[in-house]
Design an enzyme around this catalytic site. Sequence first.
Site, PDB file in Angstrom:
ATOM      1  N   HIS A  51      53.698  31.544  34.189  1.00 30.16           N
ATOM      2  CA  HIS A  51      53.788  32.431  35.360  1.00 30.16           C
ATOM      3  C   HIS A  51      54.323  33.793  34.922  1.00 30.16           C
ATOM      4  CE1 HIS A  51      57.900  30.881  35.209  1.00 30.16           C
ATOM      5  NE2 HIS A  51      58.281  31.756  36.120  1.00 30.16           N
ATOM      6  N   HIS A  53      56.894  35.856  35.610  1.00 30.36           N
ATOM      7  CA  HIS A  53      58.275  36.367  35.542  1.00 30.36           C
ATOM      8  C   HIS A  53      58.624  36.878  34.148  1.00 30.36           C
ATOM      9  CE1 HIS A  53      59.637  34.001  39.367  1.00 30.36           C
ATOM     10  NE2 HIS A  53      59.090  35.166  39.656  1.00 30.36           N
ATOM     11  N   ASP A  55      61.204  36.778  32.266  1.00 36.68           N
ATOM     12  CA  ASP A  55      61.853  35.930  31.261  1.00 36.68           C
ATOM     13  C   ASP A  55      60.854  34.962  30.611  1.00 36.68           C
ATOM     14  OD1 ASP A  55      61.966  34.626  33.894  1.00 36.68           O
ATOM     15  OD2 ASP A  55      63.112  33.036  32.916  1.00 36.68           O
ATOM     16  N   HIS A  56      59.587  35.012  31.046  1.00 32.18           N
ATOM     17  CA  HIS A  56      58.527  34.192  30.444  1.00 32.18           C
ATOM     18  C   HIS A  56      57.447  35.045  29.779  1.00 32.18           C
ATOM     19  CE1 HIS A  56      59.832  30.425  32.595  1.00 32.18           C
ATOM     20  NE2 HIS A  56      60.539  31.375  33.191  1.00 32.18           N
ATOM     21  N   HIS A 107      56.939  28.138  43.009  1.00 29.66           N
ATOM     22  CA  HIS A 107      57.904  29.084  42.423  1.00 29.66           C
ATOM     23  C   HIS A 107      57.292  30.484  42.435  1.00 29.66           C
ATOM     24  CE1 HIS A 107      61.012  30.571  39.730  1.00 29.66           C
ATOM     25  NE2 HIS A 107      60.101  30.953  38.874  1.00 29.66           N
ATOM     26  N   ASP A 129      58.702  27.063  35.345  1.00 29.88           N
ATOM     27  CA  ASP A 129      59.811  26.984  36.301  1.00 29.88           C
ATOM     28  C   ASP A 129      59.431  26.167  37.535  1.00 29.88           C
ATOM     29  OD1 ASP A 129      61.240  28.559  34.576  1.00 29.88           O
ATOM     30  OD2 ASP A 129      61.271  30.338  35.854  1.00 29.88           O
ATOM     31  N   HIS A 167      63.908  26.082  31.271  1.00 38.69           N
ATOM     32  CA  HIS A 167      65.334  26.427  31.340  1.00 38.69           C
ATOM     33  C   HIS A 167      66.203  25.197  31.117  1.00 38.69           C
ATOM     34  CE1 HIS A 167      65.020  30.581  32.950  1.00 38.69           C
ATOM     35  NE2 HIS A 167      63.898  30.126  33.494  1.00 38.69           N
TER      36      HIS A 167
HETATM   37 ZN    ZN Z   1      62.317  31.316  34.221  1.00 40.90          ZN
HETATM   38 ZN    ZN Z   2      60.232  32.017  37.034  1.00 40.64          ZN
END
Ligand code: ZN
Ligand code: ZN
Length: 256
Positions: A51, A53, A55-56, A107, A129, A167
């Site tokens: 996805h 985001h 942090d990915h 998410h 996530d 995570h």
């Molecule tokens: Zn994440």
């Molecule tokens: Zn995420």
Amino acid sequence: MTPLPAFADNYIWLLQDQQRVLAVDPGDGQVVLQWLGREPGLQLDTILVTHHHADHTGGLSELVQATGAQVFGPAMEKLPVACTPMAEGDTLTWGALRWQVLDVPGHTAGHIAWWAQPEGQTPILFCGDTLFSGGCGRLFEGTAGQMLDSLDKLGRLPADTRVCCAHEYTLSNLRFARAVEPDNRALADYEQTCKGLRERDVPTLPARLGSELEINPFLRSRMPAVRAAVTRHSGAAARDDAQVFAQLREWKNGFQ
Ligand SMILES: [Zn+2]
Ligand SMILES: [Zn+2]
């Protein structure tokens, strides 16, 4: 399979097939490049994304520039680099592995998951996530009903599937899970196991899907004990399964 720690609690999962390396959700490019630097002769050639985001996806540009790796990502989401769009029903062959793509909105609206069955080994799931050990992702773009459907879909995969979450949230998820199901013996045992792992700084992941079905309240929201706990907490009986799930998710959001 290697979970590379990144940021405070992310894992960037790496797979190796002879000299080839595949990375999943590289939020931080430097972490991956440093790992590659310690493993001479290995070549990152494929990146899977679940996805959009940051942090990915934050390391995508740097990794593509440094390695020329090909990126495969969610068809319905925008990534910072060009990628081959993937959606449910699509497959990707990488070495001896055949990745199958599942749509798992909730998410984010276009979140996908990657599942493969390696010959002679247990299956692998990269679920980003969507599903965490003992928990699930927050509902940023989707509805509770969508997330419930997505978790149902993941829950139907083979029980021995190795669940590679993005995570390390396990211990805090299990604290909440224990508040929901204080009498769940498997949950109490699993929490002890995970505490032992974290004390030694060992990842709690991958989790086993069959165990998650025994301990994860978000995969168990139709179980009478979970329903009853949600009703007690929210003070009102839910209309349907999606509303139970929504109330459970809201309970977790406010849980300290
Ligand atoms: Zn994440
Ligand atoms: Zn995420």
